[in-house]
Design a protein around this motif. Structure first.
Motif, PDB file in Angstrom:
ATOM      1  N   ASP A 116       0.886  -1.134  -0.097  1.00 24.27           N
ATOM      2  CA  ASP A 116       0.053   0.143  -0.065  1.00 24.27           C
ATOM      3  C   ASP A 116       0.824   1.171  -0.095  1.00 24.27           C
ATOM      4  OD1 ASP A 116       0.938  -0.034   2.513  1.00 24.27           O
ATOM      5  OD2 ASP A 116      -0.893   0.709   3.661  1.00 24.27           O
ATOM      6  N   ALA A 117       1.975   1.190  -0.589  1.00 23.82           N
ATOM      7  CA  ALA A 117       2.907   2.444  -0.543  1.00 23.82           C
ATOM      8  C   ALA A 117       2.346   3.662  -1.091  1.00 23.82           C
ATOM      9  CB  ALA A 117       4.006   2.050  -1.632  1.00 23.82           C
ATOM     10  N   ASP A 118       2.815   4.891  -0.760  1.00 17.05           N
ATOM     11  CA  ASP A 118       2.202   6.029  -0.771  1.00 17.05           C
ATOM     12  C   ASP A 118       3.114   6.644  -2.086  1.00 17.05           C
ATOM     13  OD1 ASP A 118       2.352   9.035  -0.522  1.00 17.05           O
ATOM     14  OD2 ASP A 118       0.510   8.528   0.492  1.00 17.05           O
ATOM     15  N   PRO A 119       2.403   7.083  -3.095  1.00 16.80           N
ATOM     16  CA  PRO A 119       3.229   7.876  -4.143  1.00 16.80           C
ATOM     17  C   PRO A 119       4.284   8.904  -3.830  1.00 16.80           C
ATOM     18  CG  PRO A 119       1.028   8.465  -4.156  1.00 16.80           C
ATOM     19  CD  PRO A 119       0.917   7.600  -3.404  1.00 16.80           C
ATOM     20  N   ASP A 120       4.155   9.484  -2.792  1.00 16.26           N
ATOM     21  CA  ASP A 120       4.987  10.597  -2.224  1.00 16.26           C
ATOM     22  C   ASP A 120       6.126   9.685  -1.807  1.00 16.26           C
ATOM     23  OD1 ASP A 120       3.394  12.671  -2.471  1.00 16.26           O
ATOM     24  OD2 ASP A 120       2.624  12.679  -0.809  1.00 16.26           O
ATOM     25  N   ASP A 121       6.079   8.480  -1.254  1.00 17.64           N
ATOM     26  CA  ASP A 121       7.298   7.877  -0.723  1.00 17.64           C
ATOM     27  C   ASP A 121       8.239   7.396  -1.805  1.00 17.64           C
ATOM     28  OD1 ASP A 121       6.155   7.798   1.914  1.00 17.64           O
ATOM     29  OD2 ASP A 121       5.556   5.821   1.645  1.00 17.64           O
ATOM     30  N   TRP A 122       7.476   7.106  -2.970  1.00 19.54           N
ATOM     31  CA  TRP A 122       8.320   6.767  -4.128  1.00 19.54           C
ATOM     32  C   TRP A 122       8.921   7.901  -4.766  1.00 19.54           C
ATOM     33  CZ3 TRP A 122      10.020   2.026  -5.640  1.00 19.54           C
ATOM     34  CH2 TRP A 122       9.403   1.174  -5.263  1.00 19.54           C
ATOM     35  N   TYR A 123       8.303   9.096  -4.737  1.00 18.40           N
ATOM     36  CA  TYR A 123       8.936  10.405  -5.297  1.00 18.40           C
ATOM     37  C   TYR A 123       9.800  10.814  -4.403  1.00 18.40           C
ATOM     38  CZ  TYR A 123       8.950  15.102  -7.309  1.00 18.40           C
ATOM     39  OH  TYR A 123       9.474  16.269  -7.867  1.00 18.40           O
ATOM     40  N   ARG A 124       9.973  10.840  -3.143  1.00 19.25           N
ATOM     41  CA  ARG A 124      10.932  11.130  -2.390  1.00 19.25           C
ATOM     42  C   ARG A 124      12.122  10.315  -2.329  1.00 19.25           C
ATOM     43  NH1 ARG A 124       6.974  12.654   2.580  1.00 19.25           N
ATOM     44  NH2 ARG A 124       6.214  14.932   1.577  1.00 19.25           N
ATOM     45  N   LEU A 125      11.785   8.877  -2.793  1.00 22.94           N
ATOM     46  CA  LEU A 125      12.806   7.947  -2.742  1.00 22.94           C
ATOM     47  C   LEU A 125      13.693   8.462  -3.934  1.00 22.94           C
ATOM     48  CD1 LEU A 125      14.700   5.392  -2.123  1.00 22.94           C
ATOM     49  CD2 LEU A 125      12.798   4.271  -3.119  1.00 22.94           C
ATOM     50  N   LEU A 127      14.058  11.439  -5.492  1.00 23.94           N
ATOM     51  CA  LEU A 127      14.796  12.393  -5.239  1.00 23.94           C
ATOM     52  C   LEU A 127      16.000  12.198  -4.485  1.00 23.94           C
ATOM     53  CD1 LEU A 127      11.893  14.846  -4.651  1.00 23.94           C
ATOM     54  CD2 LEU A 127      13.275  15.075  -6.586  1.00 23.94           C
ATOM     55  N   LEU A 128      15.796  11.325  -3.275  1.00 24.12           N
ATOM     56  CA  LEU A 128      17.062  11.358  -2.620  1.00 24.12           C
ATOM     57  C   LEU A 128      18.073  10.123  -3.143  1.00 24.12           C
ATOM     58  CD1 LEU A 128      14.836  10.380   0.613  1.00 24.12           C
ATOM     59  CD2 LEU A 128      16.794  12.396   0.325  1.00 24.12           C
ATOM     60  N   GLU A 129      17.579   9.425  -4.209  1.00 24.46           N
ATOM     61  CA  GLU A 129      18.490   8.647  -4.976  1.00 24.46           C
ATOM     62  C   GLU A 129      19.374   9.570  -5.904  1.00 24.46           C
ATOM     63  OE1 GLU A 129      19.294   5.650  -4.228  1.00 24.46           O
ATOM     64  OE2 GLU A 129      17.492   4.574  -3.721  1.00 24.46           O
ATOM     65  N   LEU A 130      18.569  10.610  -6.339  1.00 24.50           N
ATOM     66  CA  LEU A 130      19.088  11.528  -7.510  1.00 24.50           C
ATOM     67  C   LEU A 130      20.072  12.348  -6.639  1.00 24.50           C
ATOM     68  CD1 LEU A 130      19.399  12.578 -10.214  1.00 24.50           C
ATOM     69  CD2 LEU A 130      17.380  14.291  -9.512  1.00 24.50           C
ATOM     70  N   GLU A 131      19.877  12.843  -5.697  1.00 19.32           N
ATOM     71  CA  GLU A 131      20.839  13.653  -4.596  1.00 19.32           C
ATOM     72  C   GLU A 131      21.958  12.927  -4.285  1.00 19.32           C
ATOM     73  OE1 GLU A 131      22.133  16.907  -2.744  1.00 19.32           O
ATOM     74  OE2 GLU A 131      19.906  16.905  -3.865  1.00 19.32           O
ATOM     75  N   GLU A 132      22.010  11.344  -4.130  1.00 17.86           N
ATOM     76  CA  GLU A 132      23.207  10.759  -3.776  1.00 17.86           C
ATOM     77  C   GLU A 132      23.952  10.251  -5.128  1.00 17.86           C
ATOM     78  OE1 GLU A 132      24.393   9.734  -0.481  1.00 17.86           O
ATOM     79  OE2 GLU A 132      22.943  11.343   0.072  1.00 17.86           O
ATOM     80  N   GLU A 133      23.570  10.559  -6.245  1.00 16.99           N
ATOM     81  CA  GLU A 133      23.812  10.509  -7.512  1.00 16.99           C
ATOM     82  C   GLU A 133      24.094   9.079  -7.727  1.00 16.99           C
ATOM     83  OE1 GLU A 133      27.923  11.898  -7.789  1.00 16.99           O
ATOM     84  OE2 GLU A 133      27.051  13.909  -7.445  1.00 16.99           O
ATOM     85  N   ARG A 134      22.844   8.383  -7.235  1.00 17.50           N
ATOM     86  CA  ARG A 134      22.426   6.999  -7.798  1.00 17.50           C
ATOM     87  C   ARG A 134      21.261   6.821  -8.760  1.00 17.50           C
ATOM     88  NH1 ARG A 134      23.454   2.908  -4.162  1.00 17.50           N
ATOM     89  NH2 ARG A 134      21.367   2.160  -4.551  1.00 17.50           N
ATOM     90  N   TYR A 135      21.696   7.336 -10.013  1.00 13.06           N
ATOM     91  CA  TYR A 135      20.814   7.688 -11.305  1.00 13.06           C
ATOM     92  C   TYR A 135      19.925   6.351 -11.538  1.00 13.06           C
ATOM     93  CZ  TYR A 135      23.937  11.529 -11.096  1.00 13.06           C
ATOM     94  OH  TYR A 135      24.797  12.600 -10.797  1.00 13.06           O
ATOM     95  N   GLU A 136      20.257   5.360 -11.633  1.00 14.05           N
ATOM     96  CA  GLU A 136      19.603   4.151 -11.926  1.00 14.05           C
ATOM     97  C   GLU A 136      18.486   4.106 -11.010  1.00 14.05           C
ATOM     98  OE1 GLU A 136      20.118   2.126 -15.104  1.00 14.05           O
ATOM     99  OE2 GLU A 136      21.992   3.605 -15.630  1.00 14.05           O
ATOM    100  N   ALA A 137      18.823   3.877  -9.729  1.00 16.27           N
ATOM    101  CA  ALA A 137      17.834   3.750  -8.459  1.00 16.27           C
ATOM    102  C   ALA A 137      16.783   4.921  -8.410  1.00 16.27           C
ATOM    103  CB  ALA A 137      18.487   3.813  -7.205  1.00 16.27           C
ATOM    104  N   SER A 138      17.151   6.226  -8.954  1.00 14.47           N
ATOM    105  CA  SER A 138      16.390   7.261  -9.190  1.00 14.47           C
ATOM    106  C   SER A 138      15.550   7.322 -10.032  1.00 14.47           C
ATOM    107  CB  SER A 138      17.135   8.491  -9.180  1.00 14.47           C
ATOM    108  OG  SER A 138      16.229   9.732  -9.202  1.00 14.47           O
TER     109      SER A 138
END
Length: 178
Positions: A116-125, A127-138
């Protein structure tokens, strides 16, 4: 204001000890009959309610501390899936507010893993992956968001997508998925 909050917490704790429901909690009560009379479980639920209340009142450091205790407690597994996901998501937001991005990313990964994940969780994840330069994961997190909730795409900041596209190699499967 601090004195008012302390008084409110004291009243809630007093009501909780006398058997009244913890009305300030936004978390559904999933206690079994055995758990509802277990003082340790009642204290655990009060702590969870306190963590949510502190988060709502922007008391980020204390909310973060209490969420960490609650999530690390073995009783965390006795909560419903929805309550667990909500606690993980809110704890992730507290970590973001405290600039603990790596920990926030891990909390959002855990929250996003629930059915039942929330779309905000996926969006924030994403953004955080991008911030950590984990582009594939982002990209993977963003694609999950887009596939599960396409109606929300108009709300997405296009800069996020453009930044991902610039960072991913031209022949990357993650880029093609975007």
């Amino acid at each position: 204001m601090k004195g008012y909050f302390t008084l409110a917490v004291a009243i809630v704790l007093a009501l909780g000890q006398s058997g009244s429901a913890f009305a300030a909690s936004t978390v559904a009560d999933t206690a079994t009959t055995a758990n509802s009379v277990d003082p340790r479980y009642q204290f655990f639920r009060q702590q969870l309610g306190n963590a949510h209340a502190m988060a709502r009142n922007e008391n980020f450091a204390n909310a973060d501390r209490v969420f960490s205790q609650v999530i690390g407690d073995p009783l965390f597994a006795s909560l419903s899936q929805a309550d667990q996901r909500t606690a993980l998501s809110t704890a992730g937001w507290m970590a973001v507010k405290l600039d603990q991005l790596a920990r926030a990313r891990e909390l959002y990964r855990r929250a996003a893993a629930y059915e039942d994940a929330d779309p905000d969780d996926w969006y924030r994840l994403s953004l955080l992956e991008l911030e950590e330069e984990r582009y594939e994961a982002s990209s993977a997190a963003f694609v999950e968001l887009a596939e599960r909730w396409p109606q929300l795409l108009p709300n997405v900041d296009e800069f996020h997508i453009h930044r991902l596209l610039r960072q991913l190699p031209p022949d990357s499967p993650a880029r093609m998925a975007l």
